[in-house]
Design a protein around this motif. Structure first.
Motif, short mmCIF file in Angstrom:
data_model
loop_
_atom_site.label_atom_id
_atom_site.label_comp_id
_atom_site.label_asym_id
_atom_site.label_seq_id
_atom_site.Cartn_x
_atom_site.Cartn_y
_atom_site.Cartn_z
N ALA A 26 4.41 8.33 -5.35
CA ALA A 26 3.96 7.96 -3.78
C ALA A 26 4.20 9.19 -3.07
O ALA A 26 5.17 9.93 -3.72
N PRO A 27 3.69 9.62 -1.85
CA PRO A 27 3.43 10.98 -1.18
C PRO A 27 5.23 10.49 -0.43
O PRO A 27 5.57 9.57 -0.54
N MET A 60 0.83 -0.93 -0.28
CA MET A 60 0.05 -0.09 -0.15
C MET A 60 0.86 1.04 -0.15
O MET A 60 1.95 1.03 0.16
N MET A 61 0.12 2.58 -0.35
CA MET A 61 1.07 3.52 -0.39
C MET A 61 1.27 4.36 0.86
O MET A 61 0.54 4.01 2.34
N MET A 84 5.28 -1.14 1.94
CA MET A 84 4.59 0.79 2.33
C MET A 84 5.13 0.88 0.68
O MET A 84 6.66 1.14 1.53
N LEU A 85 4.74 1.34 0.60
CA LEU A 85 5.68 2.40 -0.91
C LEU A 85 5.20 3.97 -0.35
O LEU A 85 4.40 4.59 -0.21
N VAL A 86 6.45 4.72 -0.39
CA VAL A 86 6.79 5.83 0.29
C VAL A 86 8.37 6.22 -0.29
O VAL A 86 9.26 5.82 -0.42
N ASP A 122 10.59 5.12 -3.08
CA ASP A 122 10.38 6.41 -4.19
C ASP A 122 11.09 7.60 -4.17
O ASP A 122 10.83 8.14 -3.22
N LEU A 123 12.43 6.98 -5.02
CA LEU A 123 13.22 8.27 -4.82
C LEU A 123 12.88 8.89 -6.02
O LEU A 123 12.90 9.27 -6.89
#
Length: 318
Positions: free
Chosen positions: A271-272, A174-175, A200-202, A299-300
């Motif tokens: 993502a946020p 999930m995001m 968690m995608l962040v 996510d960079l």
């Protein structure tokens, strides 16, 4: 953070100038960029490499092969859409890539985030049912093909969804979202899906101080008309509950929980972002660990040097 997260992954860059935008790179430029990201990820202790399957992206299995060929440690997580793939074919690729490179390739089973990426004439409930059937078929085929002792079992992953229906996978992703909402959603996913692992995608923008982190965020995510248009187009087609929930949070407030930033022009695609110092971002992530998040996908910003800024986040703190 001791033995947390169980896995740390990153998003593999596309073969175009940026996600969903720009011209295709030359072949050598694409490979050079892939190698640069792989080396930076390895130095930061990253193991997983998520390969997206956007309509304009290169075939994700070819990307996975390129990644395995250029890195001695990274493990691809390949996005697969059941209406486009047969479970037996996916199992064969997974087994053969493991034989060829000696490490697992994992599978991210997705329905498709937009109307154009989903099967025609199929509703959300039917799509969810097909995900479940596909996951069962894939696991059966993988168990049949993987017979050598000592092989590492590939993980089956699927995104979180508000559509009912159990999908028999190893991990749900999930995001990132505000911690109160995250706690509720992690608890719901664990109860409904029966999984032990929640990823968690962040996004992360980490600097020596909070002030420098926000300065970097302003510079790295400066307004771009092309990105804004692409973002609106993507939003107009979205049917994914994960993306829809992120849009609602972005509309409500640009910053949640002190440092969870929703202001990127392409907020529907990426993502946020957590923005802050190493200590601040580490503390925020530790709170997610306490809520039940087991795995992290970062996510960079589009620069392999960013891996150097995040490395200390995952080795500091208890």
């Amino acid at each position: 953070m001791a033995d947390w997260p169980m896995s740390l992954s990153f998003i593999v860059p596309p073969h175009s100038e940026s996600f969903g935008l720009g011209q295709k790179l030359s072949t050598q430029s694409y490979l050079d960029r892939l190698v640069a990201y792989a080396r930076a990820a390895e130095r930061a202790g990253v193991v997983g490499a998520f390969v997206y399957d956007f309509p304009a992206a290169m075939d994700p299995w070819l990307v996975a092969f390129d990644l395995l060929a250029c890195s001695p440690t990274l493990q691809p997580v390949v996005a697969v859409r059941p209406h486009q793939e047969a479970a037996e074919s996916v199992a064969r690729r997974v087994a053969d890539l493991e034989f060829r490179f000696g490490r697992p390739t994992h599978v991210n089973i997705v329905a498709g985030a937009t109307r154009t990426s989903r099967a025609a004439d199929i509703d959300k409930v039917a799509a969810r049912r097909r995900l479940a059937e596909f996951a069962e078929e894939l696991r059966t085929d993988l168990d049949r093909r993987r017979y050598a002792a000592g092989e590492c079992a590939p993980l089956l992953v699927t995104p979180s969804s508000s559509t009912p229906g159990v999908v028999p996978v190893d991990c749900v992703l999930m995001m990132a979202r505000p911690r109160a909402t995250l706690a509720e959603d992690v608890a719901r996913v664990r109860a409904e899906q029966g999984v032990d692992r929640v990823a968690m995608l962040v996004g992360l923008v980490v600097r020596e101080t909070e002030e420098r982190a926000w300065e970097a965020t302003t510079r790295l995510y400066a307004p771009d008309r092309r990105q804004e248009v692409a973002g609106r187009l993507f939003m107009s087609q979205v049917v994914s509950s994960e993306h829809t929930a992120s849009y609602a949070l972005a509309e409500a407030r640009e910053i949640h929980d002190e440092r969870l930033w929703y202001g990127a022009p392409m907020r529907g695609i990426d993502a946020p972002k957590l923005v802050g110092s190493v200590a601040q971002v580490s503390a925020w992530l530790r709170s997610c660990r306490d809520l039940g998040v087991t795995d992290v996908i970062v996510d960079l910003p589009p620069d392999p040097a960013e891996f150097g800024h995040i490395a200390d986040v995952f080795v500091s703190g208890a």
